[in-house]
Design a protein around this motif. Structure first.
Motif, PDB file in Angstrom:
ATOM      1  N   THR A  97      12.956   7.145  -1.524  1.00  0.00           N
ATOM      2  CA  THR A  97      12.610   6.776  -2.897  1.00  0.00           C
ATOM      3  C   THR A  97      11.782   5.497  -2.967  1.00  0.00           C
ATOM      4  N   GLY A  98      11.201   5.115  -1.829  1.00  0.00           N
ATOM      5  CA  GLY A  98      10.252   4.009  -1.769  1.00  0.00           C
ATOM      6  C   GLY A  98       8.956   4.507  -1.151  1.00  0.00           C
ATOM      7  N   ALA A  99       8.002   3.624  -0.989  1.00  0.00           N
ATOM      8  CA  ALA A  99       6.694   3.998  -0.444  1.00  0.00           C
ATOM      9  C   ALA A  99       6.739   4.047   1.067  1.00  0.00           C
ATOM     10  N   ASN A 100       6.240   5.121   1.637  1.00  0.00           N
ATOM     11  CA  ASN A 100       6.113   5.249   3.084  1.00  0.00           C
ATOM     12  C   ASN A 100       5.160   4.176   3.599  1.00  0.00           C
ATOM     13  N   ASP A 101       5.522   3.551   4.724  1.00  0.00           N
ATOM     14  CA  ASP A 101       4.670   2.491   5.265  1.00  0.00           C
ATOM     15  C   ASP A 101       3.287   2.993   5.663  1.00  0.00           C
ATOM     16  N   SER A 102       3.173   4.252   5.966  1.00  0.00           N
ATOM     17  CA  SER A 102       1.859   4.779   6.334  1.00  0.00           C
ATOM     18  C   SER A 102       0.874   4.716   5.169  1.00  0.00           C
ATOM     19  N   ASP A 149       7.567  16.435  -1.392  1.00  0.00           N
ATOM     20  CA  ASP A 149       8.026  16.616  -0.011  1.00  0.00           C
ATOM     21  C   ASP A 149       9.086  15.582   0.364  1.00  0.00           C
ATOM     22  N   GLY A 150       9.951  15.262  -0.606  1.00  0.00           N
ATOM     23  CA  GLY A 150      11.082  14.396  -0.310  1.00  0.00           C
ATOM     24  C   GLY A 150      10.787  12.922  -0.278  1.00  0.00           C
ATOM     25  N   GLN A 151       9.623  12.460  -0.743  1.00  0.00           N
ATOM     26  CA  GLN A 151       9.347  11.028  -0.741  1.00  0.00           C
ATOM     27  C   GLN A 151       8.478  10.658  -1.937  1.00  0.00           C
ATOM     28  N   LEU A 152       8.585   9.386  -2.318  1.00  0.00           N
ATOM     29  CA  LEU A 152       7.858   8.884  -3.464  1.00  0.00           C
ATOM     30  C   LEU A 152       6.358   8.876  -3.170  1.00  0.00           C
ATOM     31  N   GLN A 153       5.564   9.143  -4.190  1.00  0.00           N
ATOM     32  CA  GLN A 153       4.110   9.196  -4.019  1.00  0.00           C
ATOM     33  C   GLN A 153       3.524   7.790  -3.875  1.00  0.00           C
ATOM     34  N   PRO A 154       2.357   7.685  -3.193  1.00  0.00           N
ATOM     35  CA  PRO A 154       1.801   6.346  -2.928  1.00  0.00           C
ATOM     36  C   PRO A 154       1.469   5.626  -4.221  1.00  0.00           C
TER      37      PRO A 154
END
Length: 994
Positions: free
Chosen positions: A160-165, A403-408
């Protein structure tokens, strides 16, 4: 007695009423109690147990705990009628992976939680995610941002946070904005730190940059280890660094960098959101050590709702943790993500309508450890689906999972200055870097204060970190020293290095580089064996640059970088030539191309037609049967080739056409004669070998230059290694080819051009040209010099200085010394094409067409009253009129001087003058009787002449009338005319006989 009875009855009624009231009140109380019980039983919300794993001993864990509790309270305060209610169960992981795993097992086994929020770090979250995946308990984490932890591998993990990529693209955009092509990456030695590397390498490559070096810093690294790492970076030419660490490790790192003298104007530091998101939470000394750093953080729009929450959050944090510090930008974006995560759990539980927890436990006989005794949640899959589908406007922005994660999110760039930070720009996937948020914002970043209080952006690298001169390796060649020549003195201590490549490099560095570069040439003696050994000096750090006739190849590009090529590209073969003259029986057709032959034939026919059309009605020479007219027009046009036309032209229009056409024919015949003469007399040079496959088929010997990559290329083409011979100089090339030692010599185009400029007699370059990229200067991989030198090479090539350098070493282009500056023997005369004479054909075509149009226009205008179409006949009126015009065009123009009769009119024969009737009679070979006279009469009538108006005899018209057939014809004709006149006068009304 009656009164007693009355009182007695009144008392009974009063008692009864009191009893009724008591009973009614009791019934009312019982009904209300029953209603409350029923209502309570009907509206009791289902409890959804949610575990929370945090490091409660840390300040960040304490803040997140407050934020999560506030999120659940705010959700149910806004929705009091919810059918479900989240019950939080907190566990302390103490910042340890095992502690986090134990807390997860405890929550699932003992509390039977239906979802877990946390833990804080990626390392902790990875272990807990696998536990949740096995037990079907959704695990939601807003701080486990490492790309190595993927929801695709653990479906019950939700980020539920931003992926580091997501940060890789804005970091690469910063490097591209300032023109930095290389950077060193310093990262925390943890799953959080190393997870960004693949995405960062790809993003940098997409903007033409690369990672020059990388270094992992352990979380517990002491100052000595950090100092050693920094001094290693200081010895590199790269001065751009990307830092990806947690804030407290980053603070220590920058303090040591300041002490090492690396926070000066030559350096550029770009930090990820590990620094930017919590920079305000650092101490003043830590912030001061980071002055000039550019960092980024997820952008959060400061709305009224965020301000209200921030005020309430600070007050509650101060109340529950009095010793906690309050920061200007508290809470951070990570705290807001934690708040939105708890809100999402509450909303998903309400949407899914999950009931009390239920776990399907494993049989005790199969259980060995506590992990084996964990059951599978019956509500986990439903709750997970609801969480993935939950969307709302959160404090940190739109909450939407893909896909299971927050959008950028959008990222905000900050520049750390003084004791705080200021925003200098934004980045979005759609608009890139802008000074204001949105696609309409100005591109680029605002003014940045760099380390060392510099407002000028750092160059990003230094030529020589320790100030020494660059070592430039040059090859030592046995031949072709025009490219690179090394001459040593008698003591063999110093070397004089000259050549084309040396002059080009000197001009590039000294005149066209934007900054000074100090260097010295170092000869490399083993270059004759293989230039690959020379190139390998750079990656082995035995040389900084290689300058010489080094070809750019794909295999070498994998180890080093090359500048832009400064010579011609490709390689081919040079062969001996033999002389021959053409003996073909059809050589007379070769001077002109097929197109020119056809064009000449077409214009011959067109010119003949134009002359015939103009002369047909007025010139007796262009009359007769159709075949005679066709032959005459064709013959007339072609007779102009030798200027033998005998026909006299009557019209000035046709004369003008013929004048222009004769001029064209004169030029054509002269050019044809010259070209044919050249083909018959000049010797042509033909290559002795015309096909590479022929060399392979016959097994002929071939040559190549020693040390060149051509040898490997020839072997790949299928040539036998035993049939290949190496040579060093142009003289050896000539001797080998002339003596027949080899049938061909293969080399690169620059060498072959130099060879042919010295030996232009008897040799030629022939066959296919195999592609290479020419000569280039060699630099280490990722060297910043590469781009600047390439630009300088292009600038040099566009000016006159490059041509002067080439002239100095290779002479005038095309000059052959053996022939005193003249060219070699001709390689054959080229035939003449239609394009060479297009202007002539255009002129004659326009003139002929224009004269024809003028004649036709004049003819139609003059004869428009003489044409009478047939009133009856086949075809339309237009066709009948056309046939009438054609018949009229085919008739003689009796008004022209050629056919006109009368006193004083004569035939231009130069000897005698006769009447037109006599001329026609003599011309047709007939006497004065018969059809000739009848024809004469008809012609006289046709032209409107009365026989009575004729003067039948004049002294000037009768010459030898008694003895010549013309006199007889004239006498007979005069008699017939007199008889005709008499008969006409008799027959005419009102006439009288003489």
């Amino acid at each position: 007695m009656g009164r007693l009875r009355y009182y007695s009855s009144s008392a009974s009624v009063s008692s009864l009423r009191r009893l009724e009231l008591v009973l009614a009140a009791a019934l009312l109380v019982w009904c209300q109690a029953s209603l409350r019980v029923a209502t309570a039983q009907q509206t009791a919300p289902a409890r959804v147990r949610v575990g929370v794993i945090l490091n409660l001993t840390s300040l960040a864990g304490q803040r997140r705990k407050v934020g999560i509790e506030m999120a659940v309270e705010d959700y149910y305060a806004a929705r009091p009628g919810s059918r479900t209610r989240v019950a939080l169960r907190f566990r302390d992981s103490a910042g340890d992976v095992v502690g986090a795993a134990s807390a997860a097992v405890d929550l699932i086994k003992n509390e039977q939680v239906q979802a877990i929020i946390g833990p804080q770090t990626s390392a902790e979250a990875e272990f807990v995610a696998y536990i949740g995946n096995r037990t079907h308990v959704p695990v939601l984490s807003s701080s486990a941002t490492s790309p190595g932890l993927s929801p695709s591998q653990t479906p019950f993990f939700v980020r539920t946070g931003a992926n580091d990529s997501f940060q890789a693209a804005p970091v690469a955009a910063v490097l591209a904005a300032f023109g930095w092509h290389a950077a060193a990456v310093v990262y925390e030695d943890s799953p959080y730190g190393s997870g960004i590397l693949p995405a960062l390498a790809g993003a940098l490559q997409s903007v033409g940059a690369r990672i020059m070096d990388r270094a992992a810093v352990p979380s517990d690294a002491d100052d000595d280890r950090i100092d050693a790492m920094l001094y290693g970076f200081k010895a590199m030419p790269t001065r751009v660094f990307v830092v990806h660490m947690n804030p407290f490790l980053a603070a220590r790192f920058f303090r040591r960098a300041r002490k090492a003298g690396m926070m000066t104007e030559d350096y550029a530091w770009v930090a990820t959101d590990g620094v930017g998101s919590v920079v305000d939470a650092l101490s003043p000394d830590d912030i001061s050590a980071m002055e000039g750093v550019v960092s980024l953080r997820p952008f959060v729009r400061m709305t009224d709702r965020v301000r209200n929450f921030s005020a309430r959050f600070r007050a509650r944090l101060q109340r529950e943790y009095p010793s906690a510090d309050i920061y200007p930008h508290d809470p951070t974006v990570v705290m807001l993500w934690s708040y939105d995560t708890a809100w999402a759990i509450a909303a998903a539980a309400e949407a899914a309508g999950v009931s009390s927890p239920a776990f399907q436990t494993m049989p005790q006989s199969a259980a060995v450890t506590d992990l084996d005794r964990l059951g599978v949640s019956a509500t986990g899959a439903t709750l997970l689906k609801a969480v993935r589908e939950t969307t709302f406007r959160g404090l940190a922005g739109n909450f939407a999972l893909v896909d299971g994660q927050l959008q950028p999110p959008a990222y905000e760039f900050i520049n750390i200055v003084g004791r705080s930070s200021r925003a200098v720009g934004f980045w979005t996937p759609e608009a890139g870097i802008t000074q204001t948020l949105g696609a309409d914002g100005a591109k680029g970043l605002k003014k940045i204060l760099w380390p060392g209080d510099s407002i000028s952006s750092p160059r990003g690298w230094v030529v020589s970190p320790n100030g020494r001169q660059l070592r430039v390796a040059v090859p030592v060649k046995h031949g072709f020293k025009e490219f690179v020549g090394v001459q040593r003195d008698s003591t063999n201590r110093t070397a004089n290095i000259t050549g084309y490549c040396i002059d080009v490099f000197d001009a590039v560095i000294r005149k066209y580089m934007p900054y000074p570069v100090s260097y010295q040439y170092v000869p490399y003696n083993d270059s004759s064996e293989s230039y690959d050994n020379l190139v390998s000096q750079v990656p082995e750090q035995l040389a900084d640059i290689v300058v010489g006739d080094v070809t750019i190849t794909a295999s070498r590009l994998g180890k080093v970088d090359f500048s832009m090529p400064f010579t011609d590209s490709g390689w081919s073969m040079v062969v001996a030539v033999r002389t021959e003259t053409s003996t073909s029986m059809w050589i007379f057709l070769q001077p002109l191309t097929t197109s020119l032959w056809l064009a000449s034939l077409a214009f011959f026919c067109f010119t003949g037609f134009v002359v015939w059309a103009i002369e047909h009605r007025i010139n007796p020479e262009f009359r007769g049967t159709p075949w005679q007219q066709f032959g005459l027009s064709f013959y007339f046009a072609f007779s102009t080739l030798v200027f033998s036309q005998k026909e006299k032209l009557e019209s000035n229009l046709s004369r003008f056409v013929v004048i222009i056409w004769v001029f064209v024919v004169l030029i054509l015949t002269s050019s044809y004669t010259a070209s044919l003469t050249s083909m018959l007399t000049v010797q042509k040079l033909q290559p002795a070998v015309t096909d590479v496959r022929e060399l392979q088929r016959t097994g002929a010997f071939i040559g190549y230059q020693e040390g060149s990559f051509i040898k490997q290329r020839l072997q790949k083409l299928g040539f036998d290694k035993a049939k290949m011979r190496s040579y060093s100089t142009a003289e050896e090339y000539a001797d080998a080819l002339s003596s027949g030692q080899v049938a061909a010599v293969f080399d690169e185009i620059p060498y072959l051009r130099l060879f042919l400029s010295q030996y232009c007699d008897g040799y030629t370059m022939f066959g296919p040209v195999y592609k290479t990229d020419g000569f280039g200067f060699v630099f280490p991989m990722g060297s910043p010099l590469t781009a600047d030198v390439s630009r300088a090479v292009l600038t040099l090539a566009e000016g006159e200085e490059m041509a002067q350098i080439e002239k100095k070493w290779f002479g005038e282009p095309g000059k052959c010394p053996s022939q005193g500056g003249g060219g070699g023997t001709a390689l054959g005369s080229s035939n003449l094409s239609f394009r060479s004479f297009g202007g002539l054909f255009l002129i004659t075509g326009v003139v002929s067409g224009l004269m024809l149009l003028v004649y036709l226009a004049t003819f139609v205008y003059r004869e428009r009253g003489e044409v009478r179409p047939e009133e009856e006949g086949s075809g339309s009126s237009s066709m009948r009129r056309l046939r009438a015009w054609l018949r009229h065009f085919d008739q003689k123009d009796l008004k022209c001087p050629t056919f006109k009769t009368g006193n004083g009119d004569s035939i231009r024969d130069g000897n005698q003058t006769q009447r037109w009737v006599e001329f026609e009679s003599v011309r047709n070979g007939r006497g004065g009787n018969g059809p000739v006279q009848a024809a004469a009469e008809e012609e006289a009538i046709a032209i409107g002449m009365s026989p009575l108006s004729f003067s039948t005899s004049t002294p000037s018209e009768t010459i030898n009338a008694g003895s010549s057939p013309a006199s007889e014809l004239g006498t007979s004709f005069e008699q017939r005319m007199q008889e005709a006149a008499q008969s006409v006068s008799v027959d005419m009304p009102g006439s009288t006989a003489p």
